[in-house]
Design an enzyme around this catalytic site. Structure first.
Site, PDB file in Angstrom:
ATOM      1  N   GLU A  18       0.815  -1.208   0.000  1.00  0.00           N
ATOM      2  CA  GLU A  18       0.000   0.000   0.000  1.00  0.00           C
ATOM      3  C   GLU A  18       0.852   1.263   0.000  1.00  0.00           C
ATOM      4  O   GLU A  18       1.958   1.279   0.528  1.00  0.00           O
ATOM      5  CB  GLU A  18      -1.001  -0.098   1.159  1.00  0.00           C
ATOM      6  CG  GLU A  18      -0.820   0.748   2.321  1.00  0.00           C
ATOM      7  CD  GLU A  18      -1.912   0.487   3.399  1.00  0.00           C
ATOM      8  OE1 GLU A  18      -2.211  -0.664   3.752  1.00  0.00           O
ATOM      9  OE2 GLU A  18      -2.434   1.481   3.905  1.00  0.00           O
ATOM     10  N   CYS A  66       3.803   8.503   0.248  1.00  0.00           N
ATOM     11  CA  CYS A  66       4.337   7.643   1.306  1.00  0.00           C
ATOM     12  C   CYS A  66       4.428   6.234   0.729  1.00  0.00           C
ATOM     13  O   CYS A  66       3.423   5.679   0.303  1.00  0.00           O
ATOM     14  CB  CYS A  66       3.394   7.670   2.513  1.00  0.00           C
ATOM     15  SG  CYS A  66       3.848   6.493   3.803  1.00  0.00           S
ATOM     16  N   CYS A 115       6.600  -6.699   7.688  1.00  0.00           N
ATOM     17  CA  CYS A 115       7.690  -6.123   8.493  1.00  0.00           C
ATOM     18  C   CYS A 115       7.985  -7.090   9.628  1.00  0.00           C
ATOM     19  O   CYS A 115       7.092  -7.774  10.127  1.00  0.00           O
ATOM     20  CB  CYS A 115       7.236  -4.774   9.065  1.00  0.00           C
ATOM     21  SG  CYS A 115       8.511  -3.924  10.033  1.00  0.00           S
ATOM     22  N   CYS A 145       6.674  -3.750  16.251  1.00  0.00           N
ATOM     23  CA  CYS A 145       6.192  -2.664  17.126  1.00  0.00           C
ATOM     24  C   CYS A 145       4.747  -2.953  17.535  1.00  0.00           C
ATOM     25  O   CYS A 145       3.913  -3.317  16.706  1.00  0.00           O
ATOM     26  CB  CYS A 145       6.293  -1.313  16.416  1.00  0.00           C
ATOM     27  SG  CYS A 145       7.990  -0.876  16.009  1.00  0.00           S
ATOM     28  N   CYS A 153       1.524  -1.297  15.803  1.00  0.00           N
ATOM     29  CA  CYS A 153       1.566  -1.133  14.347  1.00  0.00           C
ATOM     30  C   CYS A 153       0.887  -2.305  13.631  1.00  0.00           C
ATOM     31  O   CYS A 153       1.135  -3.470  13.945  1.00  0.00           O
ATOM     32  CB  CYS A 153       3.017  -1.019  13.898  1.00  0.00           C
ATOM     33  SG  CYS A 153       3.192  -0.810  12.129  1.00  0.00           S
ATOM     34  N   CYS A 180      -2.214   3.019   9.608  1.00  0.00           N
ATOM     35  CA  CYS A 180      -1.322   2.678   8.503  1.00  0.00           C
ATOM     36  C   CYS A 180      -1.239   1.159   8.369  1.00  0.00           C
ATOM     37  O   CYS A 180      -1.176   0.461   9.366  1.00  0.00           O
ATOM     38  CB  CYS A 180       0.083   3.178   8.783  1.00  0.00           C
ATOM     39  SG  CYS A 180       0.140   4.784   9.560  1.00  0.00           S
TER      40      CYS A 180
HETATM   41  N1  SAH Z   1       9.706   1.110  10.088  1.00  0.00           N
HETATM   42  C1  SAH Z   1       9.725   2.540  10.035  1.00  0.00           C
HETATM   43  C2  SAH Z   1       8.539   3.102   9.284  1.00  0.00           C
HETATM   44  C3  SAH Z   1       7.259   2.797   9.992  1.00  0.00           C
HETATM   45  S1  SAH Z   1       5.815   3.761   9.783  1.00  0.00           S
HETATM   46  C4  SAH Z   1       9.747   3.098  11.438  1.00  0.00           C
HETATM   47  O1  SAH Z   1       9.599   2.338  12.384  1.00  0.00           O
HETATM   48  O2  SAH Z   1       9.962   4.303  11.597  1.00  0.00           O
HETATM   49  C5  SAH Z   1       6.103   5.384  10.256  1.00  0.00           C
HETATM   50  C6  SAH Z   1       5.735   5.785  11.684  1.00  0.00           C
HETATM   51  O3  SAH Z   1       4.398   5.452  12.057  1.00  0.00           O
HETATM   52  C7  SAH Z   1       6.641   5.148  12.708  1.00  0.00           C
HETATM   53  O4  SAH Z   1       7.049   6.129  13.626  1.00  0.00           O
HETATM   54  C8  SAH Z   1       5.721   4.140  13.363  1.00  0.00           C
HETATM   55  O5  SAH Z   1       6.157   3.802  14.647  1.00  0.00           O
HETATM   56  C9  SAH Z   1       4.416   4.891  13.354  1.00  0.00           C
HETATM   57  N2  SAH Z   1       3.215   4.063  13.518  1.00  0.00           N
HETATM   58  C10 SAH Z   1       2.997   2.801  13.108  1.00  0.00           C
HETATM   59  N3  SAH Z   1       1.784   2.375  13.451  1.00  0.00           N
HETATM   60  C11 SAH Z   1       1.193   3.388  14.086  1.00  0.00           C
HETATM   61  C12 SAH Z   1      -0.085   3.572  14.692  1.00  0.00           C
HETATM   62  N4  SAH Z   1      -0.985   2.600  14.706  1.00  0.00           N
HETATM   63  N5  SAH Z   1      -0.339   4.767  15.265  1.00  0.00           N
HETATM   64  C13 SAH Z   1       0.576   5.754  15.260  1.00  0.00           C
HETATM   65  N6  SAH Z   1       1.783   5.642  14.714  1.00  0.00           N
HETATM   66  C14 SAH Z   1       2.098   4.478  14.146  1.00  0.00           C
END
Ligand code: SAH
Length: 351
Positions: free
Chosen positions: A93, A106, A113, A117, A120, A334
């Site tokens: 996506e 984006c 992944c 986290c 996420c 996301c």
């Molecule tokens: N792997 C990379 C890119 C991830 S997405 C990273 O970890 O930075 C970009 C941002 O969105 C990251 O800061 C991630 O922690 C955050 N993110 C992911 N899921 C989220 C959610 N459900 N709510 C808020 N932020 C989120």
């Protein structure tokens, strides 16, 4: 044998390929322009190349061209979400966001992944595979073509950990910012990482003028470990040291992303600890009210807690913004579009 992926070659690599085919040197320039500037959908469109050359290219090389399977446009702010199918059937996506300073895309850097986290959605099914440079490029190319909008900014913040797919990411960035391609300014590119220390240091040495966004999400090692398993591998002080190094090497101010999770990391004490932690770093803090996902019971912070957190940071003279939620009507968190598509496909197969 798998065919070589022609859209993933840098210009220098493509020149070598073309020379090895016994073609004149200027053909590499034509071919590169078709792929990366005119955004051709395949070899057949390259009308200034001879039929014979096109035929040989088809026989020897694979041509990445993402297939759009879904496009949703927000009625609120024109944000567009795209779902693309890769050649092997995986789906990824990407998002187009419209700002007054320009259009930003984006992109995803991996299918799935493996960073885990807790809040996420992109990591729930684990990592399927890395994306090739051409598959990252084509997210931008296809969105520019389909939307008819010129893309001027890029964030690598979609599914995946970009620094876990390092070599492909660098090649992607070099091609995207090449003046012979779309020529997107390096200063308009942000790469977001959960904090892979060695690769932050490598990135600092690439001579690129891109912004590094570091997903911090906590102001202590203990709290960070609860939210981000990767913190077990890299301690907070090492991550921050790598950020300082990135700034020293590139002169680019670091962005720290901090997802505010209700009752977990959103008190004014957390804000104070964060300000003290970042004290001497030239940075910007981006607060992201967490997007709740149904698989976890995390909740968004209250509006008042978000404002208090921001005010506290400002008291310490830290640059801070609250991320504006875009496309509220067309997505959950996301990575959820891809996930809901994959869940639906799975249900279909079970019937
Ligand atoms: N792997 C990379 C890119 C991830 S997405 C990273 O970890 O930075 C970009 C941002 O969105 C990251 O800061 C991630 O922690 C955050 N993110 C992911 N899921 C989220 C959610 N459900 N709510 C808020 N932020 C989120």
């Amino acid at each position: 044998m798998e065919k070589k992926d022609i859209k993933s070659f840098t210009f220098e690599q493509l020149q070598q390929e073309v020379a090895a085919m016994g073609e004149k040197a200027f053909r590499a320039g034509q071919l590169y322009q078709w792929m990366h500037q005119k955004l051709a959908g395949g070899f057949d469109e390259m009308t200034n190349l001879s039929q014979g050359f096109r035929q040989r290219l088809k026989e020897q090389y694979a041509y990445t061209h993402l297939e759009m399977v879904d496009r949703m446009i927000s009625g609120i702010d024109q944000t567009e979400k795209y779902l693309f199918r890769l050649e092997d059937g995986n789906v990824i996506e990407s998002v187009l966001m419209r700002y007054h300073h320009g259009n930003s895309v984006c992109i995803s850097s991996q299918a799935g992944c493996r960073m885990g986290c807790r809040f996420c959605a992109s990591t729930l099914g684990g990592l399927t595979r890395n994306l090739k440079p051409s598959e990252m490029l084509d997210q931008v190319y296809r969105i520019q073509q389909i939307s008819g909008q010129r893309v001027s900014n890029l964030v690598v913040m979609g599914t995946g950990e970009p620094l876990d797919n390092y070599d492909n990411l660098i090649r992607f960035l070099r091609i995207l910012t090449d003046e012979k391609g779309l020529n997107i300014s390096q200063r308009n590119i942000t790469v977001s990482t959960c904090g892979l220390v060695e690769n932050i240091r490598r990135l600092a040495q690439e001579g690129l003028q891109i912004t590094l966004a570091l997903s911090l999400h906590a102001s202590s090692q203990e709290k960070r470990r609860e939210l981000m398993p990767i913190a077990n591998k890299y301690g907070l002080s090492d991550v921050l040291e790598a950020c300082r190094y990135y700034f020293a090497k590139t002169g680019r101010r670091i962005t720290f992303e901090y997802s505010l999770v209700g009752g977990v990391n959103d008190t004014v004490e957390d804000a104070k600890a964060l300000a003290e932690l970042l004290g001497d770093i030239n940075c910007h803090v981006n607060l992201i009210p967490v997007n709740p996902i149904k698989e976890r019971d995390y909740v968004q912070s209250d509006k008042s807690a978000i404002t208090a957190f921001k005010n506290k940071l400002e008291k310490y003279r830290i640059n801070v913004t609250i991320r504006r939620e875009m496309g509220r009507d067309i997505n959950g968190a996301c990575g959820q579009l891809r996930k809901s598509y994959m869940d639906a496909e799975e249900r279909k197969q079970m019937v």
